[in-house]
Design a protein around this motif. Structure first.
Motif, PDB file in Angstrom:
ATOM      1  N   SER A 116      -0.641   5.623  -8.801  1.00 46.65           N
ATOM      2  CA  SER A 116       0.650   6.265  -8.538  1.00 46.65           C
ATOM      3  C   SER A 116       1.540   6.152  -9.759  1.00 46.65           C
ATOM      4  O   SER A 116       1.610   5.097 -10.385  1.00 46.65           O
ATOM      5  CB  SER A 116       1.365   5.606  -7.356  1.00 46.65           C
ATOM      6  N   THR A 129       0.029   3.420  -4.187  1.00 44.85           N
ATOM      7  CA  THR A 129      -1.398   3.178  -4.344  1.00 44.85           C
ATOM      8  C   THR A 129      -1.791   3.167  -5.818  1.00 44.85           C
ATOM      9  O   THR A 129      -1.054   3.675  -6.669  1.00 44.85           O
ATOM     10  CB  THR A 129      -2.190   4.271  -3.603  1.00 44.85           C
ATOM     11  N   GLY A 160       0.779  -1.230   0.000  1.00 43.16           N
ATOM     12  CA  GLY A 160       0.000   0.000   0.000  1.00 43.16           C
ATOM     13  C   GLY A 160       0.814   1.285   0.000  1.00 43.16           C
ATOM     14  O   GLY A 160       0.245   2.373   0.015  1.00 43.16           O
TER      15      GLY A 160
END
Length: 98
Positions: A40, A37, A34
């Protein structure tokens, strides 16, 4: 986020033959964990290669591998991004107690 600073990558001690494996594992862990994300942007291959002291081919190979795993969308001439729907790990098979 540009270059290796985006994951605080430190390639010190990584052997030439293991660089793509190491980089793929580092980015994969950031996606699954994570830190990166969905949506990105990943650094351009030239930028990341220069900052890590790797060949551009090593970074390109890493992005290709992650694209094959459906973790990133790698685009030639455009930003590579984390896939919008990161596949979750497969559950362990239920083996039942006999």
């Amino acid at each position: 986020m540009v270059g290796s600073d985006f994951l605080q990558l430190d390639p010190a001690g990584i052997a030439r033959g293991n660089r793509a494996d190491w980089l793929a594992a580092s980015i994969r862990a950031a996606i699954v964990g994570g830190t990166l994300t969905p949506g990105s942007r990943l650094p351009p291959t030239r930028v990341l290669a220069a900052e890590l002291g790797f060949s551009r081919g090593t970074v390109t190979e890493t992005y290709r591998r992650l694209a094959e795993e459906a973790l990133v969308v790698a685009r030639v001439g455009a930003d590579s991004t984390v896939e919008t729907a990161v596949p979750s790990p497969s559950p362990a098979p239920n083996r039942g107690v006999h």
